[in-house]
Design a protein around this motif. Sequence first.
Motif, PDB file in Angstrom:
ATOM      1  N   VAL A  79       0.824  -1.215   0.000  1.00  0.00           N
ATOM      2  CA  VAL A  79       0.000   0.000   0.000  1.00  0.00           C
ATOM      3  C   VAL A  79       0.851   1.255   0.000  1.00  0.00           C
ATOM      4  CG1 VAL A  79      -1.967  -1.096   1.131  1.00  0.00           C
ATOM      5  CG2 VAL A  79      -0.155  -0.084   2.536  1.00  0.00           C
ATOM      6  N   ASN A  80       2.126   1.090   0.277  1.00  0.00           N
ATOM      7  CA  ASN A  80       3.026   2.241   0.350  1.00  0.00           C
ATOM      8  C   ASN A  80       3.769   2.400  -0.975  1.00  0.00           C
ATOM      9  OD1 ASN A  80       4.607   4.360   1.226  1.00  0.00           O
ATOM     10  ND2 ASN A  80       6.080   3.041   2.283  1.00  0.00           N
ATOM     11  N   PHE A  81       3.303   3.357  -1.782  1.00  0.00           N
ATOM     12  CA  PHE A  81       3.917   3.605  -3.087  1.00  0.00           C
ATOM     13  C   PHE A  81       4.483   5.029  -3.125  1.00  0.00           C
ATOM     14  CE2 PHE A  81       1.018   0.141  -3.955  1.00  0.00           C
ATOM     15  CZ  PHE A  81       1.708  -0.648  -4.875  1.00  0.00           C
ATOM     16  N   PRO A  82       5.497   5.271  -3.932  1.00  0.00           N
ATOM     17  CA  PRO A  82       6.037   6.633  -4.052  1.00  0.00           C
ATOM     18  C   PRO A  82       4.985   7.590  -4.598  1.00  0.00           C
ATOM     19  CG  PRO A  82       7.028   5.141  -5.678  1.00  0.00           C
ATOM     20  CD  PRO A  82       6.229   4.302  -4.746  1.00  0.00           C
ATOM     21  N   SER A  83       5.121   8.855  -4.247  1.00  0.00           N
ATOM     22  CA  SER A  83       4.128   9.846  -4.670  1.00  0.00           C
ATOM     23  C   SER A  83       4.022   9.926  -6.185  1.00  0.00           C
ATOM     24  CB  SER A  83       4.494  11.223  -4.095  1.00  0.00           C
ATOM     25  OG  SER A  83       5.819  11.586  -4.483  1.00  0.00           O
ATOM     26  N   ASP A  84       5.150   9.821  -6.867  1.00  0.00           N
ATOM     27  CA  ASP A  84       5.137   9.789  -8.319  1.00  0.00           C
ATOM     28  C   ASP A  84       5.300   8.334  -8.759  1.00  0.00           C
ATOM     29  OD1 ASP A  84       5.235  10.278 -10.992  1.00  0.00           O
ATOM     30  OD2 ASP A  84       7.276  11.102 -11.011  1.00  0.00           O
ATOM     31  N   ALA A  85       4.178   7.634  -8.853  1.00  0.00           N
ATOM     32  CA  ALA A  85       4.208   6.194  -9.156  1.00  0.00           C
ATOM     33  C   ALA A  85       3.958   5.900 -10.623  1.00  0.00           C
ATOM     34  CB  ALA A  85       3.173   5.469  -8.308  1.00  0.00           C
ATOM     35  N   VAL A  86       3.807   6.948 -11.428  1.00  0.00           N
ATOM     36  CA  VAL A  86       3.521   6.749 -12.844  1.00  0.00           C
ATOM     37  C   VAL A  86       4.735   6.104 -13.533  1.00  0.00           C
ATOM     38  CG1 VAL A  86       3.005   7.917 -15.029  1.00  0.00           C
ATOM     39  CG2 VAL A  86       1.927   8.684 -12.904  1.00  0.00           C
ATOM     40  N   GLY A  87       4.460   5.149 -14.399  1.00  0.00           N
ATOM     41  CA  GLY A  87       5.549   4.520 -15.151  1.00  0.00           C
ATOM     42  C   GLY A  87       5.403   3.006 -15.226  1.00  0.00           C
ATOM     43  N   LYS A  88       6.500   2.351 -15.554  1.00  0.00           N
ATOM     44  CA  LYS A  88       6.516   0.892 -15.707  1.00  0.00           C
ATOM     45  C   LYS A  88       6.947   0.228 -14.402  1.00  0.00           C
ATOM     46  CE  LYS A  88       7.592   1.085 -20.657  1.00  0.00           C
ATOM     47  NZ  LYS A  88       8.562   0.699 -21.724  1.00  0.00           N
ATOM     48  N   TRP A  89       6.195  -0.794 -14.015  1.00  0.00           N
ATOM     49  CA  TRP A  89       6.472  -1.529 -12.781  1.00  0.00           C
ATOM     50  C   TRP A  89       6.700  -3.020 -13.084  1.00  0.00           C
ATOM     51  CZ3 TRP A  89       6.478   0.066  -7.548  1.00  0.00           C
ATOM     52  CH2 TRP A  89       6.180   1.421  -7.339  1.00  0.00           C
ATOM     53  N   GLN A  90       7.476  -3.630 -12.209  1.00  0.00           N
ATOM     54  CA  GLN A  90       7.670  -5.073 -12.233  1.00  0.00           C
ATOM     55  C   GLN A  90       7.560  -5.611 -10.817  1.00  0.00           C
ATOM     56  OE1 GLN A  90      11.484  -6.054 -13.878  1.00  0.00           O
ATOM     57  NE2 GLN A  90      10.791  -5.961 -16.001  1.00  0.00           N
ATOM     58  N   VAL A  91       7.019  -6.800 -10.687  1.00  0.00           N
ATOM     59  CA  VAL A  91       7.091  -7.534  -9.428  1.00  0.00           C
ATOM     60  C   VAL A  91       7.854  -8.825  -9.714  1.00  0.00           C
ATOM     61  CG1 VAL A  91       5.846  -8.623  -7.537  1.00  0.00           C
ATOM     62  CG2 VAL A  91       4.910  -6.576  -8.627  1.00  0.00           C
ATOM     63  N   LYS A  92       9.060  -8.922  -9.177  1.00  0.00           N
ATOM     64  CA  LYS A  92       9.884 -10.108  -9.374  1.00  0.00           C
ATOM     65  C   LYS A  92       9.755 -11.035  -8.172  1.00  0.00           C
ATOM     66  CE  LYS A  92      13.480  -8.107 -12.338  1.00  0.00           C
ATOM     67  NZ  LYS A  92      14.951  -7.892 -12.493  1.00  0.00           N
ATOM     68  N   VAL A  93       9.729 -12.319  -8.427  1.00  0.00           N
ATOM     69  CA  VAL A  93       9.743 -13.327  -7.373  1.00  0.00           C
ATOM     70  C   VAL A  93      11.134 -13.956  -7.385  1.00  0.00           C
ATOM     71  CG1 VAL A  93       8.615 -15.364  -6.419  1.00  0.00           C
ATOM     72  CG2 VAL A  93       7.299 -13.743  -7.802  1.00  0.00           C
ATOM     73  N   VAL A  94      11.896 -13.740  -6.312  1.00  0.00           N
ATOM     74  CA  VAL A  94      13.289 -14.194  -6.280  1.00  0.00           C
ATOM     75  C   VAL A  94      13.554 -15.012  -5.021  1.00  0.00           C
ATOM     76  CG1 VAL A  94      14.046 -12.164  -7.590  1.00  0.00           C
ATOM     77  CG2 VAL A  94      14.151 -12.116  -5.096  1.00  0.00           C
ATOM     78  N   THR A  95      14.620 -15.800  -5.072  1.00  0.00           N
ATOM     79  CA  THR A  95      15.034 -16.583  -3.917  1.00  0.00           C
ATOM     80  C   THR A  95      15.910 -15.735  -3.005  1.00  0.00           C
ATOM     81  OG1 THR A  95      17.081 -17.382  -4.937  1.00  0.00           O
ATOM     82  CG2 THR A  95      15.065 -18.639  -5.371  1.00  0.00           C
ATOM     83  N   GLU A  96      16.316 -16.339  -1.896  1.00  0.00           N
ATOM     84  CA  GLU A  96      17.159 -15.639  -0.928  1.00  0.00           C
ATOM     85  C   GLU A  96      18.508 -15.257  -1.527  1.00  0.00           C
ATOM     86  OE1 GLU A  96      17.913 -16.133   3.887  1.00  0.00           O
ATOM     87  OE2 GLU A  96      17.356 -17.860   2.657  1.00  0.00           O
ATOM     88  N   SER A  97      18.983 -16.039  -2.494  1.00  0.00           N
ATOM     89  CA  SER A  97      20.261 -15.749  -3.137  1.00  0.00           C
ATOM     90  C   SER A  97      20.108 -14.889  -4.385  1.00  0.00           C
ATOM     91  CB  SER A  97      20.963 -17.064  -3.507  1.00  0.00           C
ATOM     92  OG  SER A  97      20.136 -17.864  -4.328  1.00  0.00           O
ATOM     93  N   GLY A  98      18.889 -14.402  -4.642  1.00  0.00           N
ATOM     94  CA  GLY A  98      18.672 -13.494  -5.761  1.00  0.00           C
ATOM     95  C   GLY A  98      18.343 -14.166  -7.074  1.00  0.00           C
ATOM     96  N   GLN A  99      18.097 -15.480  -7.079  1.00  0.00           N
ATOM     97  CA  GLN A  99      17.752 -16.191  -8.308  1.00  0.00           C
ATOM     98  C   GLN A  99      16.294 -15.913  -8.675  1.00  0.00           C
ATOM     99  OE1 GLN A  99      19.570 -19.785  -6.256  1.00  0.00           O
ATOM    100  NE2 GLN A  99      19.673 -20.426  -8.395  1.00  0.00           N
ATOM    101  N   LEU A 100      16.074 -15.539  -9.918  1.00  0.00           N
ATOM    102  CA  LEU A 100      14.738 -15.168 -10.374  1.00  0.00           C
ATOM    103  C   LEU A 100      13.877 -16.398 -10.617  1.00  0.00           C
ATOM    104  CD1 LEU A 100      12.826 -12.895 -11.390  1.00  0.00           C
ATOM    105  CD2 LEU A 100      13.770 -13.320 -13.681  1.00  0.00           C
ATOM    106  N   ILE A 101      12.684 -16.434  -9.979  1.00  0.00           N
ATOM    107  CA  ILE A 101      11.723 -17.509 -10.209  1.00  0.00           C
ATOM    108  C   ILE A 101      10.731 -17.103 -11.298  1.00  0.00           C
ATOM    109  CG2 ILE A 101      10.007 -19.012  -9.140  1.00  0.00           C
ATOM    110  CD1 ILE A 101      11.276 -18.377  -6.436  1.00  0.00           C
ATOM    111  N   GLY A 102      10.331 -15.856 -11.290  1.00  0.00           N
ATOM    112  CA  GLY A 102       9.395 -15.357 -12.293  1.00  0.00           C
ATOM    113  C   GLY A 102       9.061 -13.905 -12.008  1.00  0.00           C
ATOM    114  N   LEU A 103       8.282 -13.294 -12.886  1.00  0.00           N
ATOM    115  CA  LEU A 103       7.930 -11.879 -12.706  1.00  0.00           C
ATOM    116  C   LEU A 103       6.648 -11.561 -13.444  1.00  0.00           C
ATOM    117  CD1 LEU A 103       8.644 -10.212 -15.560  1.00  0.00           C
ATOM    118  CD2 LEU A 103      10.970 -10.603 -14.791  1.00  0.00           C
ATOM    119  N   THR A 104       6.087 -10.412 -13.126  1.00  0.00           N
ATOM    120  CA  THR A 104       4.954  -9.865 -13.849  1.00  0.00           C
ATOM    121  C   THR A 104       5.146  -8.360 -13.958  1.00  0.00           C
ATOM    122  OG1 THR A 104       2.536  -9.796 -14.000  1.00  0.00           O
ATOM    123  CG2 THR A 104       3.488  -9.446 -11.826  1.00  0.00           C
TER     124      THR A 104
END
Length: 337
Positions: A306-331
């Motif tokens: 729920v906490n987004f920057p005041s200027d939130a306009v633009g392109k966003w990604q939500v990445k799902v990563v492991t503890e070591s930073g390995q990418l599982i997937g994204l949207t």
Amino acid sequence: MDYLKSLITKFINAMQKRPGLLAVLAFLSGVASFVLVDRKESFSQVIAIFLLVSWLWLIIDNWLRDKVEEKFGIAVSPNVMRFALQMVQQESLFFALPFFLAVTQWDHPQAIFTSLIILCAVASVIDPFYYKKLAKNRTLFSIFHNFALFVVLLVTLPILLNLTTSQSLLIALVTAVIITLPSLGNLMPNVRWWRFPILVLVLSLLSAGIWQLKSYIPPAALRLTDITLAHEVDLQHKKPVGSIKQLDSYTLHHQGLYSWTAVKAPRGLNEKIFHVWIHNKKEVDRITLNINGGRELGYRAWTHKVNFPSDAVGKWQVKVVTESGQLIGLTKFIVTP
């Protein structure tokens, strides 16, 4: 006993006369693993044990050949060892391949690692290249050998020992170097002594480099079966209500967003993952989730931001990563004014 001795002799002679036959059998076995391993977890566990035992067998090859000669009076040619080595490498690479194909994001640098597995698997079944180019280059062959072991450990450790992807990656790196070293004398006979420490150094440097680039390695034991962004989650059925790919800034700030994910993992595996929120290529938040393996459709979990920057306009990604930073997937989603 005489019949068994005769059978073993005929098999060894056949393999020495027709080296391509063993390669074909190994390739077919690898294809079978490719098709079946994703459908039956118990099958993958059996193959995982077989592969690890095969690598152990390679290490004690000299001792085994001495015992065979002592027991059956058969002197096993070193060429048989090379055929067996090729078979184990093929089986390892083709066994691991479906796991990496299932989780690789092809628009991410981790596609390089999976492509390398594909190239190595293909190289292992092309005899003219394998024996005339790869096997004759001792340093390159040792790296290839080490890489095949590293790849299969990334897959088998979570399946057999329920290790997290981070633990598996670290142990696979260390084990690949330690286990490969004793077999170097068998794989490359009559090598001058000073090349051995150099090879150890090269393997260590490669392992250190791989660890630094661990985010480029797909987490083979995990698979993102679904990821959805929504304003609400049905708590009773544990599923999102609707799906959002674009919204305006006002709605984003007043309703926030749920990131709902389903991650498939081996039974018994407990893994810590993160939802990483990225705005215009800059990370703005990282939320922790703990998942448990075993559910066929994946472990369902979500985070609410729920906490987004005041200027939130633009392109966003939500990445799902492991503890070591390995990418599982994204949207991805877009915020408009």
